[in-house]
Design an enzyme around this catalytic site. Structure first.
Site, mmCIF file in Angstrom:
data_model
loop_
_atom_site.group_PDB
_atom_site.id
_atom_site.type_symbol
_atom_site.label_atom_id
_atom_site.label_comp_id
_atom_site.label_asym_id
_atom_site.label_seq_id
_atom_site.Cartn_x
_atom_site.Cartn_y
_atom_site.Cartn_z
ATOM 1 C CD GLU A 1 25.773 85.628 34.818
ATOM 2 O OE1 GLU A 1 26.785 86.260 35.236
ATOM 3 O OE2 GLU A 1 25.492 84.377 34.978
HETATM 4 C C1 GCO Z 1 29.401 84.039 37.549
HETATM 5 C C2 GCO Z 1 27.797 83.572 37.509
HETATM 6 C C3 GCO Z 1 27.058 84.249 38.402
HETATM 7 C C4 GCO Z 1 27.431 85.424 39.328
HETATM 8 C C5 GCO Z 1 27.518 86.652 38.564
HETATM 9 C C6 GCO Z 1 28.068 87.725 39.467
HETATM 10 O O1 GCO Z 1 29.855 84.717 36.590
HETATM 11 O O2 GCO Z 1 29.958 83.626 38.827
HETATM 12 O O3 GCO Z 1 27.384 83.260 36.111
HETATM 13 O O4 GCO Z 1 26.617 83.195 39.400
HETATM 14 O O5 GCO Z 1 26.683 85.495 40.340
HETATM 15 O O6 GCO Z 1 28.105 86.668 37.407
HETATM 16 O O7 GCO Z 1 29.628 87.422 39.752
#
Ligand code: GCO
Length: 426
Positions: A328
């Site tokens: 991510e």
């Molecule tokens: C988190 C998750 C995702 C989020 C992203 C943005 O870290 O909460 O892995 O579900 O949507 O990180 O906040």
């Protein structure tokens, strides 16, 4: 060492370039989950319900067609435990078939599936048992992982057991402090209308231990299946930066909130890095973003260099034998040009870390689609927009730009100067 080329860093063979999503945030109508119950409880603290989300439970072929057509070679998506096992011990054959079709669909489109087994949401029955604090949590989760091998056996190699366990442990503290019922599952960096500030809470130590036990039990179950699965988990990297003289304070701060979860990955096949911004730590603890710093729709400081710093820190903790996969990285903004500038700067910091020897195996942008950001649809992270009424998907310019990098097999070099609207280095 990855050779640089005149047009950026040539990607190592097999490097994964794509985007990420999670089941609850895009599928819609996850009615057997604890989050659905929490969202729809009268007087719920959750500001906005997930509802139909992006209807990806039905439209996943279209999502994959778009990602493949844009030039990506990988797609991270979630298998929803609440769909696979809606009641304890009751496995849905239809859900298994659904997710097997998704795995096949990804592979048929040239997308390497990276599958997450738990992404904040749990079956309602599991949370009502006490969730991760239940004495049976590790075994129940390992049993689900064993069931999920019936999906993963379709050709998955990369599987993440639990998404952002450090956020789960932090949110348990927040839920407990707020005196909410045990059925209130934590999740996400945002909870309800209030942005979640990791600096404001200490992880629940019992939940931390339980999550590590569950990760290890599930990892063993997945490996016993003999499918050649590469098992890891994905940790939210907060990029704690020590102000001068606060080095020990920062290290003490990072340990329970991040490093203990990274250390738990030292025997894993890979570690997922999830980085967006930084958190400065002074002698008295967390500091606010610098005066006048540009922020995102989630209120986070725009600091793309966080990605390079996160992969370097992670590699330092887990050790050189555990490769890094960026699962991510992205930005909540309505300004797609800013998304391109932010991502180019983030990738440049990743390039520099790779050239310095960090073993990075892929970059999966958060997120493929504008989606449900744990209580709100307002923070839009998607490379692809979704019409909330028609569910029509429209790739943004950033999607075409990032896809062109994937096609070209290169990552951008460090910009001579940080592009306008993006923080400068340091
Ligand atoms: C988190 C998750 C995702 C989020 C992203 C943005 O870290 O909460 O892995 O579900 O949507 O990180 O906040």
């Amino acid at each position: 060492m990855t050779p640089a080329t005149e047009s950026g860093l040539a990607l190592p063979d097999g490097f994964l370039m794509g985007a990420s999503t999670s089941a609850h945030q895009i599928e819609g109508n996850n009615v057997s989950s604890d989050w659905w119950a929490m969202e729809n409880r009268p007087g719920s603290f959750v500001a906005e319900r997930s509802g139909d989300a992006a209807d990806s439970f039905h439209r996943w072929p279209e999502d994959m067609d778009l990602l493949s057509g844009l030039g990506f070679n990988a797609y991270r998506f979630g298998v929803e435990w609440a769909r696979v096992e809606p009641e304890r011990g009751q496995v849905s054959r239809a859900a298994l078939a659904h997710y097997r079709a998704m795995v096949r669909g990804a592979l048929e489109r040239g997308l390497t599936p990276v599958v997450t087994l738990h992404h904040f949401t749990s079956p309602r029955w599991f949370s009502e048992l006490g969730g991760w604090t239940s004495p049976d949590a590790a075994e129940l989760f390992a049993a689900y992982a064993r069931t999920a091998t019936g999906i993963l056996g379709e050709g998955v190699r990369h599987v993440a057991t639990i998404n952002e366990p450090n956020m789960v442990a932090l949110m348990h503290t927040l839920v407990r402090r707020a005196g909410r019922s045990s059925g209130d599952s934590p999740g996400g960096r945002r909870e309800g209308a209030a942005a979640f500030d990791p600096a404001a809470a200490e992880p629940d130590a019992e939940v931390t231990r339980a999550l590590i036990r569950a990760h290890r039990a599930a990892s063993a179950a997945l490996r016993e299946a003999g499918l050649g699965l590469q098992v890891g988990w994905t940790v939210a990297n907060q990029v704690y930066q020590a102000e001068p003289g606060a080095e020990e304070v920062a290290a003490a701060y990072a340990r329970p909130r991040e490093d203990v979860f990274l250390e738990a990955a030292r025997e894993d096949d890979w570690i997922g890095v999830q980085a967006y911004t930084r958190h400065r730590i002074g002698p008295d603890g967390p500091l606010p973003a610098p005066e006048g710093a540009a922020t995102t729709l989630t209120g986070w400081e725009i600091y793309p260099e966080a990605l390079g710093e996160a992969v370097r820190h992670t590699a330092g903790v887990v050790g050189p034998h555990v490769p890094v996969l960026v699962t991510e990285n992205g930005i909540a903004t309505d300004d797609d040009g800013l998304r391109i500038r932010y991502t180019a700067a983030a990738l440049a910091s990743l390039t520099a870390a790779m050239r310095d020897g960090v073993d990075v195996r892929g970059y999966l942008h958060w997120s493929a689609l504008d989606n449900y950001e744990w209580g709100s649809y307002r923070p839009r992270f998607g490379l692809i927009s979704v019409d909330p009424h028609t569910f029509a998907r429209t790739p943004k310019r950033s999607a075409r730009w990032l896809g062109s990098l994937a096609r070209a097999g290169r990552l951008p070099e460090a910009p001579a100067a940080a592009p306008a609207g993006v923080s400068s280095a340091g």
